[in-house]
Write a protein that holds these residues in place. Structure first.
Motif, PDB file in Angstrom:
ATOM      1  N   ALA B  27       0.736  -1.254  -0.084  1.00 12.47           N
ATOM      2  CA  ALA B  27      -0.039  -0.091   0.033  1.00 12.47           C
ATOM      3  C   ALA B  27       0.645   1.274  -0.016  1.00 12.47           C
ATOM      4  CB  ALA B  27      -0.867  -0.187   1.234  1.00 12.47           C
ATOM      5  N   GLY B  28       2.205   1.057  -0.099  1.00 16.60           N
ATOM      6  CA  GLY B  28       2.946   2.433  -0.105  1.00 16.60           C
ATOM      7  C   GLY B  28       2.991   2.975   1.113  1.00 16.60           C
ATOM      8  N   TYR B  29       2.890   2.490   2.308  1.00 14.96           N
ATOM      9  CA  TYR B  29       3.196   3.064   3.480  1.00 14.96           C
ATOM     10  C   TYR B  29       4.751   3.131   4.046  1.00 14.96           C
ATOM     11  CZ  TYR B  29      -1.767   3.246   4.817  1.00 14.96           C
ATOM     12  OH  TYR B  29      -2.989   3.547   4.977  1.00 14.96           O
ATOM     13  N   GLY B 491      -6.459  -5.831   2.141  1.00 21.82           N
ATOM     14  CA  GLY B 491      -5.733  -4.860   2.528  1.00 21.82           C
ATOM     15  C   GLY B 491      -5.699  -4.505   4.124  1.00 21.82           C
ATOM     16  N   LEU B 492      -5.281  -3.202   4.297  1.00 14.91           N
ATOM     17  CA  LEU B 492      -5.584  -3.010   5.589  1.00 14.91           C
ATOM     18  C   LEU B 492      -6.919  -2.388   6.020  1.00 14.91           C
ATOM     19  CD1 LEU B 492      -2.338  -0.572   5.129  1.00 14.91           C
ATOM     20  CD2 LEU B 492      -2.437  -2.559   6.780  1.00 14.91           C
ATOM     21  N   VAL B 493      -7.259  -2.567   7.543  1.00 14.26           N
ATOM     22  CA  VAL B 493      -8.585  -1.872   7.787  1.00 14.26           C
ATOM     23  C   VAL B 493      -8.145  -0.892   9.050  1.00 14.26           C
ATOM     24  CG1 VAL B 493     -10.705  -2.664   8.465  1.00 14.26           C
ATOM     25  CG2 VAL B 493      -9.207  -4.224   7.075  1.00 14.26           C
ATOM     26  N   TRP B 494      -7.629   0.114   8.831  1.00 10.23           N
ATOM     27  CA  TRP B 494      -7.390   1.131   9.839  1.00 10.23           C
ATOM     28  C   TRP B 494      -8.449   1.349  10.818  1.00 10.23           C
ATOM     29  CZ3 TRP B 494      -2.581   0.920  11.127  1.00 10.23           C
ATOM     30  CH2 TRP B 494      -1.339   0.956  10.182  1.00 10.23           C
ATOM     31  N   PRO B 495      -8.320   1.580  12.232  1.00  5.17           N
ATOM     32  CA  PRO B 495      -9.322   2.288  12.918  1.00  5.17           C
ATOM     33  C   PRO B 495      -9.218   3.699  12.510  1.00  5.17           C
ATOM     34  CG  PRO B 495      -7.285   1.733  14.148  1.00  5.17           C
ATOM     35  CD  PRO B 495      -7.188   0.903  12.933  1.00  5.17           C
ATOM     36  N   THR B 496     -10.516   4.185  12.470  1.00  8.48           N
ATOM     37  CA  THR B 496     -10.637   5.537  11.825  1.00  8.48           C
ATOM     38  C   THR B 496      -9.586   6.635  12.671  1.00  8.48           C
ATOM     39  OG1 THR B 496     -12.818   5.290  11.600  1.00  8.48           O
ATOM     40  CG2 THR B 496     -12.222   7.484  11.654  1.00  8.48           C
ATOM     41  N   LYS B 545      -9.001   1.586  -8.711  1.00  8.00           N
ATOM     42  CA  LYS B 545      -8.890   2.659  -7.717  1.00  8.00           C
ATOM     43  C   LYS B 545      -9.657   1.908  -6.279  1.00  8.00           C
ATOM     44  CE  LYS B 545      -9.152   6.809 -10.560  1.00  8.00           C
ATOM     45  NZ  LYS B 545     -10.120   8.086 -10.836  1.00  8.00           N
ATOM     46  N   PHE B 546     -10.693   1.041  -6.812  1.00  5.67           N
ATOM     47  CA  PHE B 546     -11.498   0.512  -5.553  1.00  5.67           C
ATOM     48  C   PHE B 546     -10.605  -0.357  -4.923  1.00  5.67           C
ATOM     49  CE2 PHE B 546     -15.664   0.665  -8.273  1.00  5.67           C
ATOM     50  CZ  PHE B 546     -15.694   1.881  -8.056  1.00  5.67           C
ATOM     51  N   ALA B 547      -9.702  -1.367  -5.363  1.00  5.55           N
ATOM     52  CA  ALA B 547      -8.805  -2.272  -4.979  1.00  5.55           C
ATOM     53  C   ALA B 547      -7.839  -1.105  -4.083  1.00  5.55           C
ATOM     54  CB  ALA B 547      -7.952  -2.807  -6.048  1.00  5.55           C
ATOM     55  N   ASP B 548      -7.257  -0.278  -4.863  1.00 10.84           N
ATOM     56  CA  ASP B 548      -6.290   0.750  -4.063  1.00 10.84           C
ATOM     57  C   ASP B 548      -6.857   1.052  -2.412  1.00 10.84           C
ATOM     58  OD1 ASP B 548      -4.411  -0.093  -5.413  1.00 10.84           O
ATOM     59  OD2 ASP B 548      -4.330   2.046  -6.452  1.00 10.84           O
ATOM     60  N   ALA B 549      -8.239   1.653  -2.797  1.00 10.14           N
ATOM     61  CA  ALA B 549      -8.747   2.066  -1.454  1.00 10.14           C
ATOM     62  C   ALA B 549      -8.974   1.017  -0.404  1.00 10.14           C
ATOM     63  CB  ALA B 549     -10.270   2.590  -1.775  1.00 10.14           C
ATOM     64  N   ASP B 550      -9.272  -0.118  -0.806  1.00  8.47           N
ATOM     65  CA  ASP B 550      -9.266  -1.112   0.084  1.00  8.47           C
ATOM     66  C   ASP B 550      -7.934  -1.413   0.708  1.00  8.47           C
ATOM     67  OD1 ASP B 550     -11.689  -1.438  -0.182  1.00  8.47           O
ATOM     68  OD2 ASP B 550     -12.034  -3.195  -1.293  1.00  8.47           O
ATOM     69  N   GLU B 570     -22.232   6.477  -3.817  1.00  8.18           N
ATOM     70  CA  GLU B 570     -22.035   5.397  -2.747  1.00  8.18           C
ATOM     71  C   GLU B 570     -21.258   5.620  -1.731  1.00  8.18           C
ATOM     72  OE1 GLU B 570     -23.359   1.805  -5.669  1.00  8.18           O
ATOM     73  OE2 GLU B 570     -21.189   1.879  -5.088  1.00  8.18           O
ATOM     74  N   VAL B 571     -21.504   5.163  -0.510  1.00  9.46           N
ATOM     75  CA  VAL B 571     -20.526   5.267   0.764  1.00  9.46           C
ATOM     76  C   VAL B 571     -20.349   4.104   0.966  1.00  9.46           C
ATOM     77  CG1 VAL B 571     -20.239   6.070   2.884  1.00  9.46           C
ATOM     78  CG2 VAL B 571     -21.276   7.639   1.266  1.00  9.46           C
ATOM     79  N   HIS B 572     -19.041   3.460   0.997  1.00 14.38           N
ATOM     80  CA  HIS B 572     -18.677   2.072   1.213  1.00 14.38           C
ATOM     81  C   HIS B 572     -17.591   2.174   2.684  1.00 14.38           C
ATOM     82  CE1 HIS B 572     -15.465  -1.124   0.901  1.00 14.38           C
ATOM     83  NE2 HIS B 572     -16.615  -1.867   0.572  1.00 14.38           N
ATOM     84  N   CYS B 573     -18.218   1.245   3.271  1.00 15.62           N
ATOM     85  CA  CYS B 573     -17.379   1.292   4.588  1.00 15.62           C
ATOM     86  C   CYS B 573     -16.455  -0.220   4.765  1.00 15.62           C
ATOM     87  CB  CYS B 573     -18.456   0.993   5.914  1.00 15.62           C
ATOM     88  SG  CYS B 573     -17.439   0.719   7.486  1.00 15.62           S
ATOM     89  N   ARG B 574     -15.269   0.355   4.845  1.00 17.01           N
ATOM     90  CA  ARG B 574     -13.857  -0.378   4.845  1.00 17.01           C
ATOM     91  C   ARG B 574     -14.324  -1.663   5.598  1.00 17.01           C
ATOM     92  NH1 ARG B 574     -11.192  -4.268   3.915  1.00 17.01           N
ATOM     93  NH2 ARG B 574      -8.833  -4.248   3.276  1.00 17.01           N
ATOM     94  N   ARG B 575     -14.560  -1.377   6.799  1.00 17.08           N
ATOM     95  CA  ARG B 575     -14.595  -2.609   7.945  1.00 17.08           C
ATOM     96  C   ARG B 575     -15.825  -3.277   7.734  1.00 17.08           C
ATOM     97  NH1 ARG B 575     -12.795  -2.178  14.062  1.00 17.08           N
ATOM     98  NH2 ARG B 575     -11.112  -1.501  13.148  1.00 17.08           N
ATOM     99  N   SER B 576     -16.981  -2.910   7.820  1.00 15.96           N
ATOM    100  CA  SER B 576     -18.306  -3.734   7.473  1.00 15.96           C
ATOM    101  C   SER B 576     -18.514  -3.990   6.298  1.00 15.96           C
ATOM    102  CB  SER B 576     -19.532  -2.926   7.980  1.00 15.96           C
ATOM    103  OG  SER B 576     -19.665  -1.858   7.407  1.00 15.96           O
TER     104      SER B 576
END
Lengths: 600, 600
Positions: B27-29, B491-496, B545-550, B570-576
């Motif tokens: 993810a380029g961190y 991918g990652l699922v960071w806490p907000t 783009k979707f894959a990178d957002a995830d 559309e609003v997509h929630c990464r965690r749920s």
């Protein structure tokens, strides 16, 4: 204050050399841990964090923040070709060996790391420009750590690195960053100059330094009153004071016994020093993969001029191809001892001419067998001058370049000085000031990207090296530079924007319940209003509290004393000294307005 | 995103060992710069800065922030007596020599610096308690850097140091800090345990670790389901599984040819391993001012138990007075090679008894001439047991301590394991989990302050050493521990609260002017609302783009696509994984509410 770490002293340690250092130590901002090593106590940490926040604000839009490791594998510095310069030339780089025996640098700067980090991430001109910066620790094994935080072995720097598809884009980013630095310094309210600078070991073409003016500054700034010229004295150029016509009309060999100095020769020859060309010998030591080499350098200069060591260093280094390449490690005037055997063998020290034959070097196996000959422009412009005859006790006078002897390669080697005329306008005289270098911006061009093979596909399909810039602010040093300039005999006078606290509430009599209660209430109100406030609730007398508030440099002091019976407090402004009486319920609103229109 | 540094990869480098590492690299961190050295790219920098801000919030009121130098003069570590342990025992400390030849440590920890910084500032109990912390770089010359950011050679730590007038005050601060660490981990929404821990080289009495549970954790945590016990396996104690009565009724010498292992002996003797006392030889190497010394150690243990190396190390180190003091450098099971000559001279390897005479050491000039004999409590409790007869091919059975042989000093040396009964309640069985140590709090007591003469005048007028605590959070490691636990195959699922950006706006079709315009407007609105928003305006297809957002783990993705014609996004929630349609003018308010009530 009674609960935290706020130590103050009446005296600073004897080795504190500057007012800023004295005040930062006395006010409990820093503690010295060892030579060039300081611990930042809570007050300093707050000031530095505010300063860093200001820097981030001004860099908004100019780059993304990253963070590189302090430890840098040797290999990176070998790729860029700087390992030798940093470990040998000034040997300012700390290096460490890991358990596997591999060497690592403790980063004094991060050009190499920036290049390797981005070179795999940038493929085409579409990925450009790219700009990153970090704020972190840097390390330098200083020859002589001194002046408190001004020259330390460990310090905090903001260093930024940018990559561009064209020199024009690099130049635009360079200017935008310089503008940001200027905005920062204006917000801090210090007197500063941006000046043309030497690029030193960083390399590259154009560079500019940001100087906070201070008598304790290690740099000399030369500038003109018309505002059109300012340069570091290491770099500054000057016009020449006109020379009166030479008294010599034809070439003549003159006997000048015991006149091995310019002054003595002028006396015997009956001319001014500006009529002479003096010729100085230097020993350059160059590191190469097959060991080190000594290269003799012969510098010709007008008799009344002196050599600028930085210009000479650069001139010698850039001519390394002359003797087959290598990194310049040292460059010193040739000591008479090291040349004693040559003198015995006929080296005419004190009477050297620009055409001193290379044959004087023939016997020295460890020395490159030909002089690197360089002539400053001032000397090259002379006619009918006098100079050494390459024979003890003899000078030549009435000599001309091209007629009597060949002129060496001409380049600017001269130290400009206050009083010299400016180049852009001889009517402007160079003036001198001392400055503390707090920022430096560089147009590196392709110096690193070529060496480290960091390329991109240009719009025209060709592969080109990235154009690179780098941009530094010495954060710790800037904080102390401000302390040097903005302080008085009583202590620090911080600009509001980086004061550790904006307001201190001073309780005059801790045994007075009313004062304590009013102070506690006001403390809560000011905090709720978003104001950084300190409560001086220490069990010491009021005079000591007032003195400490001045020493700490808190912009506003609110005194809660006897006037509270009339519902009033005194608000004291550290910078102006102004004291105003306010009713207790007006304090928060008044301070909020004042803090939103800061003095600096 | 089109203008910044947001590189992503489909694959991680082959040497990425854990899912967290893989995702942070893909993810380029971060970018790997060398063994155990990583550059933090902009996304990582944002996450770390948010994490640091959370830590500062939770520590509010528990200490003031300071900053100590990384470079620490050797003298400080000599004062505390840790130089040898850190440069020789594990040799985990990088050291550097300055141009004057003096050695400096690259701080792996700052107890010494904290003590010297405060010892001149604290005079009396009125100056106490005092607590400071810093967030900065630490260095360790790891034997084997691995697992991405979990075990690196350079990392960011929060380390705090507190000083108190009494053990009670230290204990209260210890608990308050542990509470703060707990609050932090709860805000981050990870599964964690606080566990009893070994204090290792830091020293002192009680210490507690904070473990983020993860299969890739290097530590083993043993805990009970009733929530009353949790400890690092290095430290954990366990009750013993009951032993069936010994089959031996009287002391007997038994011929056991070729039965030099517990299992073989049990077969020949007809008993269980729990009926035997096994006796293990260790070589301890101790550094002393007059050189190093080998000390032989003989450990007696129940046959079915194994040695806990950490407990044994501590037991040996604390008995250093036995052989005249010194720092334990290594402690290894005695290799048969190193004892080969002794074996030839009669050392009965495989048949050693607890009473192996010191005379077997007599010929070895380099070895301390007496065994340090230690016995685990489990072995000490046996009756009528079997053990070696100190003669090859012979065992003794039916032996009893105090009757047939003297019992060595008893101490807990045993490795507790999952399945063992808990000490506090034998009905509770120890369970095992893997954990990543992200925090560690210590009650150091006077271990450093006595050695470094940091004292204060107590209320009763006596001079006493300061009571000291230290408190660490591995900031970089915590970030990756979260990435290990809170990530999935995409991918990652960071806490907000520590996501680098809270929202990403994904433009489906960059050639669609309406989508671009709506996204730009929404981007400005979200920024104005104080939301950290990223605009994915890269010229790539929507799927990428979707894959990178995830992959990046941004908590909310707003997709601006064809539904915009109906005024919707559309609003997509990464965690749920939940996807909701919202009208454009509801997006800001909706996200603001959701971000103020974070998932974690």
């Amino acid at each position: 204050m009674s609960q935290g770490l706020f130590p103050t002293w009446r005296e600073a340690p004897a080795d504190a050399e500057t007012r800023g250092t004295v005040m930062l130590l006395r006010a409990g901002y820093v503690r010295k841990l060892g030579s060039g090593l300081y611990a930042n106590l809570p007050l300093m940490q707050r000031t530095l964090q505010k300063l860093e926040a200001l820097i981030r604000q001004e860099l908004e839009g100019l780059g993304q923040e990253v963070s590189f490791p302090v430890l840098q594998p040797e290999q990176l510095w070998q790729e860029s070709g700087r390992w030798a310069a940093y470990t040998q030339a000034e040997s300012i780089m700390f290096t460490v060996r890991d358990r596997g025996g591999r060497q690592l640098a403790l980063g004094p700067t991060h050009e190499e790391v920036a290049v390797v980090t981005v070179r795999d991430l940038i493929r085409s001109y579409r990925d450009l420009p790219l700009s990153v910066y970090q704020i972190g620790r840097k390390f330098r094994d200083e020859l002589r750590p001194r002046f408190g935080l001004l020259r330390t072995r460990e310090f905090t720097m903001k260093d930024g690195y940018s990559f561009h598809a064209s020199p024009e884009d690099l130049h635009a980013h360079f200017e935008a960053t310089a503008d940001a630095y200027g905005r920062l310094l204006r917000r801090l309210g210090v007197e500063w100059r941006s000046v043309e600078a030497d690029s030193g070991h960083i390399g590259g073409a154009e560079s500019r330094e940001f100087m906070v003016l201070s008598a304790v500054g290690e740099d000399e700034v030369l500038w003109t009153a018309d505002g059109r010229y300012a340069a570091n004295a290491e770099r500054a150029v000057a016009g020449s004071v006109d020379v009166t016509p030479s008294p010599f009309v034809q070439r003549q060999r003159q006997h000048t016994p015991g006149a091995g100095t310019v002054a003595a020769a002028c006396t015997l020859l009956g001319c001014k020093s500006a009529h002479m060309v003096k010729n100085l010998l230097y020993d350059a030591v160059v590191a190469r993969s097959d060991g080190s080499l000594r290269v003799p350098v012969l510098v010709s200069l007008r008799g009344d001029h002196s050599v600028n060591p930085t210009k000479l260093w650069n001139a010698v280094q850039t001519r390394s191809r002359t003797w087959g390449g290598g990194t310049l490690i040292s460059l010193d005037t040739a000591h008479s001892e090291s040349w004693a055997q040559d003198q015995a063998a006929g080296l005419p020290l004190g009477y050297v001419g620009p055409d001193l034959p290379d044959t004087v070097l023939a016997r020295r196996a460890d020395v490159f067998p030909a002089f690197l000959r360089l002539c400053d422009g001032g000397a090259a412009a002379l006619r009918n001058f006098a100079t050494g005859a390459n024979e003890p006790d003899w000078h030549l006078s009435g000599v001309n370049w091209g007629v009597d002897l060949a002129c060496p390669e001409v380049t600017d080697l001269r130290q400009a000085q206050a009083g010299d005329p400016a180049v852009h306008d001889p009517a402007q005289m160079l003036q001198s000031a001392r400055g503390i270098e707090v920022g430096h911006v560089f147009q590196l061009g392709t110096r690193y990207t070529t060496a480290m093979n960091a390329t991109f596909a240009a719009a025209d399909g060709t592969t080109q090296p990235l154009q690179m810039g780098c941009f530094g602010i010495g954060v710790t040093r800037l904080a102390q530079a401000i302390a040097e300039q903005l302080s008085d005999a009583r202590g620090l006078v911080w600009p509001t924007c980086i004061a550790p606290y904006e307001v201190v509430l001073t309780i005059v009599d801790m045994s007075h319940a009313g004062q304590l209660a009013a102070a506690t209430t006001l403390y809560g109100q000011l905090r709720a209003a978003g104001i950084d406030v300190l409560l001086d609730d220490r069990p010491v007398r009021a005079g000591a509290k007032f003195a400490d508030a001045d020493l700490l440099g808190v912009p506003y002091r609110v005194t809660l004393g006897r006037r509270l019976e009339g519902g009033e407090v005194e608000v004291h402004c550290r910078r102006s000294g102004e004291v105003r009486r306010l009713t207790l319920d007006n304090v928060v609103a008044d301070l909020r307005v004042r803090l939103e229109t800061p003095l600096a």
